[in-house]
Write a protein that holds these residues in place. Structure first.
Motif, mmCIF file in Angstrom:
data_model
loop_
_atom_site.group_PDB
_atom_site.id
_atom_site.type_symbol
_atom_site.label_atom_id
_atom_site.label_comp_id
_atom_site.label_asym_id
_atom_site.label_seq_id
_atom_site.Cartn_x
_atom_site.Cartn_y
_atom_site.Cartn_z
ATOM 1 N N LEU A 46 -1.070 11.171 8.262
ATOM 2 C CA LEU A 46 0.344 10.916 8.511
ATOM 3 C C LEU A 46 0.809 11.687 9.735
ATOM 4 C CD1 LEU A 46 2.041 11.086 4.985
ATOM 5 C CD2 LEU A 46 1.594 9.059 6.368
ATOM 6 N N THR A 66 4.999 6.564 0.114
ATOM 7 C CA THR A 66 4.124 7.690 -0.191
ATOM 8 C C THR A 66 4.322 8.106 -1.639
ATOM 9 O OG1 THR A 66 4.447 8.455 2.091
ATOM 10 C CG2 THR A 66 3.414 9.994 0.567
ATOM 11 N N GLU A 108 -5.468 9.753 2.968
ATOM 12 C CA GLU A 108 -4.706 9.324 4.145
ATOM 13 C C GLU A 108 -3.574 10.286 4.483
ATOM 14 O OE1 GLU A 108 -4.717 4.532 4.039
ATOM 15 O OE2 GLU A 108 -3.642 5.539 2.417
ATOM 16 N N MET A 109 -3.205 11.166 3.555
ATOM 17 C CA MET A 109 -2.074 12.067 3.768
ATOM 18 C C MET A 109 -2.256 12.891 5.041
ATOM 19 S SD MET A 109 0.786 12.770 2.341
ATOM 20 C CE MET A 109 1.919 13.963 1.680
ATOM 21 N N VAL A 164 6.176 4.810 5.845
ATOM 22 C CA VAL A 164 5.235 4.312 4.839
ATOM 23 C C VAL A 164 5.651 4.801 3.454
ATOM 24 C CG1 VAL A 164 3.243 4.114 6.384
ATOM 25 C CG2 VAL A 164 3.672 6.276 5.219
ATOM 26 N N LYS A 194 3.593 7.086 9.634
ATOM 27 C CA LYS A 194 2.212 6.882 10.087
ATOM 28 C C LYS A 194 2.252 5.825 11.181
ATOM 29 C CE LYS A 194 -2.417 5.858 8.508
ATOM 30 N NZ LYS A 194 -3.300 5.739 7.353
ATOM 31 N N SER A 205 0.828 -1.195 0.000
ATOM 32 C CA SER A 205 0.000 0.000 0.000
ATOM 33 C C SER A 205 0.867 1.251 0.000
ATOM 34 C CB SER A 205 -0.949 0.003 1.188
ATOM 35 O OG SER A 205 -0.232 0.092 2.383
ATOM 36 N N THR A 206 0.303 2.263 -0.600
ATOM 37 C CA THR A 206 0.916 3.577 -0.668
ATOM 38 C C THR A 206 -0.078 4.556 -0.074
ATOM 39 O OG1 THR A 206 2.081 2.969 -2.676
ATOM 40 C CG2 THR A 206 1.858 5.313 -2.245
ATOM 41 N N VAL A 207 0.400 5.518 0.664
ATOM 42 C CA VAL A 207 -0.480 6.485 1.289
ATOM 43 C C VAL A 207 -1.225 7.255 0.206
ATOM 44 C CG1 VAL A 207 -0.543 8.572 2.691
ATOM 45 C CG2 VAL A 207 0.947 6.690 3.336
ATOM 46 N N SER A 208 -2.553 7.284 0.323
ATOM 47 C CA SER A 208 -3.384 8.015 -0.633
ATOM 48 C C SER A 208 -3.598 9.436 -0.148
ATOM 49 C CB SER A 208 -4.730 7.314 -0.808
ATOM 50 O OG SER A 208 -5.495 7.460 0.375
#
Length: 138
Positions: free
Chosen positions: A40, A127, A36-37, A125, A120, A30-33
């Motif tokens: 963080l 990003t 979701e930013m 994570v 996070k 997963s990558t921070v969307s």
């Protein structure tokens, strides 16, 4: 100090930076969307913060001869991943302007030393970032 750096590159490159996470998810990890930013604890940061990034770009970016000769100006938008170890991967041009500017923007991005990764829940994570760099003849 920043004006001196811009003079060093002939005053021909205007750098506009905007770092944002995208809404995409990378397969298997997963990558921070963008949604979701905000959650963080700390977003990714280039070495030396934004001043360090401006210095890096101003020191390394060269306006391509072909673009200068053809009077090409505009904004190159790059997309890349800041990995958990701070390295940059999956670099690509989202929107280019040609004349060698796309390749030059990518080259300078790839020269960047490792960033501080996004954090996070006290863990680094991956990003996804977007970065516009504007080329303007002065």
């Amino acid at each position: 100090m920043m004006q001196d750096l811009f003079k060093k590159v002939g005053g021909t490159v205007l750098i506009i930076l905007f770092l944002a996470a995208s809404q995409e998810i990378i397969a298997q990890e997963s990558t921070v969307s963008i949604s979701e930013m905000e959650t963080l604890d700390s977003p990714p940061k280039p070495p030396g913060g934004m001043d360090g990034w401006f210095t890096h770009v101003a020191t390394n970016l060269k306006y391509p001869t072909m673009a200068r000769d053809k009077k090409i100006e505009g904004t190159v938008v790059l997309k890349f991943i800041i990995e958990k170890d701070g390295s940059i991967s999956e670099t690509q041009v989202l929107r280019g302007i040609g004349g060698g500017c796309d390749e030059e923007a990518l080259r300078v991005l790839k020269l960047s030393p490792n960033w501080t990764p996004g954090i996070k829940n006290e863990q680094p994570v991956r990003t996804e970032m977007r970065l516009p760099i504007r080329f303007k003849l002065g």
